[in-house]
Design a protein around this motif. Structure first.
Motif, PDB file in Angstrom:
ATOM      1  N   GLU A 112       0.843  -1.183   0.000  1.00  0.00           N
ATOM      2  CA  GLU A 112       0.000   0.000   0.000  1.00  0.00           C
ATOM      3  C   GLU A 112       0.885   1.240   0.000  1.00  0.00           C
ATOM      4  O   GLU A 112       1.595   1.508   0.964  1.00  0.00           O
ATOM      5  N   THR A 113       0.864   1.949  -1.116  1.00  0.00           N
ATOM      6  CA  THR A 113       1.623   3.186  -1.219  1.00  0.00           C
ATOM      7  C   THR A 113       0.958   4.095  -2.240  1.00  0.00           C
ATOM      8  O   THR A 113       0.380   3.620  -3.211  1.00  0.00           O
ATOM      9  N   SER A 114       1.020   5.379  -1.982  1.00  0.00           N
ATOM     10  CA  SER A 114       0.542   6.329  -2.980  1.00  0.00           C
ATOM     11  C   SER A 114       1.687   6.718  -3.912  1.00  0.00           C
ATOM     12  O   SER A 114       1.498   7.407  -4.890  1.00  0.00           O
ATOM     13  N   GLY A 115       2.880   6.246  -3.571  1.00  0.00           N
ATOM     14  CA  GLY A 115       4.054   6.526  -4.387  1.00  0.00           C
ATOM     15  C   GLY A 115       4.343   5.398  -5.355  1.00  0.00           C
ATOM     16  O   GLY A 115       3.447   4.696  -5.820  1.00  0.00           O
ATOM     17  N   ILE A 116       5.608   5.208  -5.626  1.00  0.00           N
ATOM     18  CA  ILE A 116       6.081   4.213  -6.581  1.00  0.00           C
ATOM     19  C   ILE A 116       6.550   2.991  -5.806  1.00  0.00           C
ATOM     20  O   ILE A 116       7.203   3.129  -4.772  1.00  0.00           O
ATOM     21  N   ALA A 117       6.203   1.815  -6.281  1.00  0.00           N
ATOM     22  CA  ALA A 117       6.674   0.568  -5.670  1.00  0.00           C
ATOM     23  C   ALA A 117       7.828   0.044  -6.500  1.00  0.00           C
ATOM     24  O   ALA A 117       7.712  -0.067  -7.722  1.00  0.00           O
ATOM     25  N   SER A 158      12.558  11.992  -4.436  1.00  0.00           N
ATOM     26  CA  SER A 158      11.811  13.247  -4.387  1.00  0.00           C
ATOM     27  C   SER A 158      10.304  13.007  -4.440  1.00  0.00           C
ATOM     28  O   SER A 158       9.533  13.774  -3.854  1.00  0.00           O
ATOM     29  N   TYR A 159       9.878  11.935  -5.122  1.00  0.00           N
ATOM     30  CA  TYR A 159       8.449  11.676  -5.278  1.00  0.00           C
ATOM     31  C   TYR A 159       7.893  10.820  -4.139  1.00  0.00           C
ATOM     32  O   TYR A 159       6.790  11.041  -3.658  1.00  0.00           O
ATOM     33  N   GLY A 160       8.654   9.835  -3.733  1.00  0.00           N
ATOM     34  CA  GLY A 160       8.221   8.894  -2.701  1.00  0.00           C
ATOM     35  C   GLY A 160       8.079   7.495  -3.248  1.00  0.00           C
ATOM     36  O   GLY A 160       7.531   7.304  -4.339  1.00  0.00           O
ATOM     37  N   TYR A 161       8.609   6.525  -2.538  1.00  0.00           N
ATOM     38  CA  TYR A 161       8.538   5.137  -2.990  1.00  0.00           C
ATOM     39  C   TYR A 161       8.582   4.182  -1.807  1.00  0.00           C
ATOM     40  O   TYR A 161       8.981   4.557  -0.701  1.00  0.00           O
ATOM     41  N   GLU A 162       8.161   2.959  -2.073  1.00  0.00           N
ATOM     42  CA  GLU A 162       8.274   1.856  -1.117  1.00  0.00           C
ATOM     43  C   GLU A 162       8.947   0.701  -1.844  1.00  0.00           C
ATOM     44  O   GLU A 162       8.760   0.527  -3.056  1.00  0.00           O
ATOM     45  N   SER A 163       9.711  -0.100  -1.113  1.00  0.00           N
ATOM     46  CA  SER A 163      10.429  -1.226  -1.712  1.00  0.00           C
ATOM     47  C   SER A 163       9.783  -2.545  -1.352  1.00  0.00           C
ATOM     48  O   SER A 163       9.201  -2.705  -0.275  1.00  0.00           O
ATOM     49  N   VAL A 164       9.911  -3.500  -2.270  1.00  0.00           N
ATOM     50  CA  VAL A 164       9.458  -4.873  -2.050  1.00  0.00           C
ATOM     51  C   VAL A 164      10.681  -5.770  -2.216  1.00  0.00           C
ATOM     52  O   VAL A 164      11.374  -5.697  -3.232  1.00  0.00           O
ATOM     53  N   ASP A 165      10.940  -6.604  -1.208  1.00  0.00           N
ATOM     54  CA  ASP A 165      12.121  -7.475  -1.235  1.00  0.00           C
ATOM     55  C   ASP A 165      11.825  -8.779  -1.969  1.00  0.00           C
ATOM     56  O   ASP A 165      10.787  -9.411  -1.753  1.00  0.00           O
TER      57      ASP A 165
END
Length: 194
Positions: A112-117, A158-165
């Motif tokens: 769940e993210t509004s940014g980039i995954a 700068s935009y926002g992201y979340e990482s998936v391992d």
């Protein structure tokens, strides 16, 4: 949610000495491998390339900027294409990474993210293996117009992201091919899987 995919193949392939998209592992080009791996994961598929790629029944998207601005120029062109199709998200992969996960898009979409995954393995980020919301189009275009750098991670931060391992078994699924030596290593990896 409609998700479309683009294979980023707009690089210069300078270390390989020939177009990486067309080099082969066991008789299958890196481009065709990427098509086979990403196509089942998305609703529509295109190729970002600045050269003519014959005999592929897919849209070819040249970079969205006149200068060679690296992967972000390909992502921008891809986001414009995705928006024209009414997609919510764009999944991107690099053509020179023959073992990327067959569940890449599903796994990226689960967070769940509004940014980039984006994908990560062994503690290392793989910024072009990402799921981009199409609303990032305008901020990315503005970034490319004024930024002093074209680095993907700079924009992501700068935009926002979340990482998936992703696990590195039996080897890193994001191993990429830049040189003839890397290609030989990939052939050995493929052989070990059979």
């Amino acid at each position: 949610m409609k998700t479309v995919g683009v294979i980023l193949a707009g690089g210069r392939s300078s270390r390989m000495g020939t177009d990486k998209a067309l080099v082969e592992i066991h008789g299958v080009s890196l481009l065709d491998r990427a098509i086979g791996r990403l196509s089942p994961q998305v609703d529509a598929l295109a190729i970002n390339s600045n050269v003519s790629i014959a005999d592929r029944p897919l849209p070819i998207l040249p970079d969205a900027t006149a200068a060679f601005d690296g992967p972000l120029a390909g992502v921008l062109a891809s986001l414009k294409w995705a928006t024209s199709l009414g997609a919510n998200h764009l999944a991107t992969v690099a053509v020179d990474t023959p073992f990327f996960p067959l569940d890449l898009v599903r796994r990226l979409a689960e967070i769940e993210t509004s940014g980039i995954a984006l994908a990560r393995s062994g503690g290392r980020s793989h910024p072009v293996f990402a799921l981009w919301p199409v609303v990032v189009l305008d901020p990315l275009e503005a970034f490319l117009e004024k930024a002093e750098t074209r680095r993907v991670m700079t924009f992501l931060k700068s935009y926002g992201y979340e990482s998936v391992d992703f696990l590195e078994k039996p080897f890193d699924p994001f191993f990429n091919i830049n040189t003839p030596q890397d290609l030989m290593a990939a052939v050995e990896m493929e052989t070990s899987l059979s």
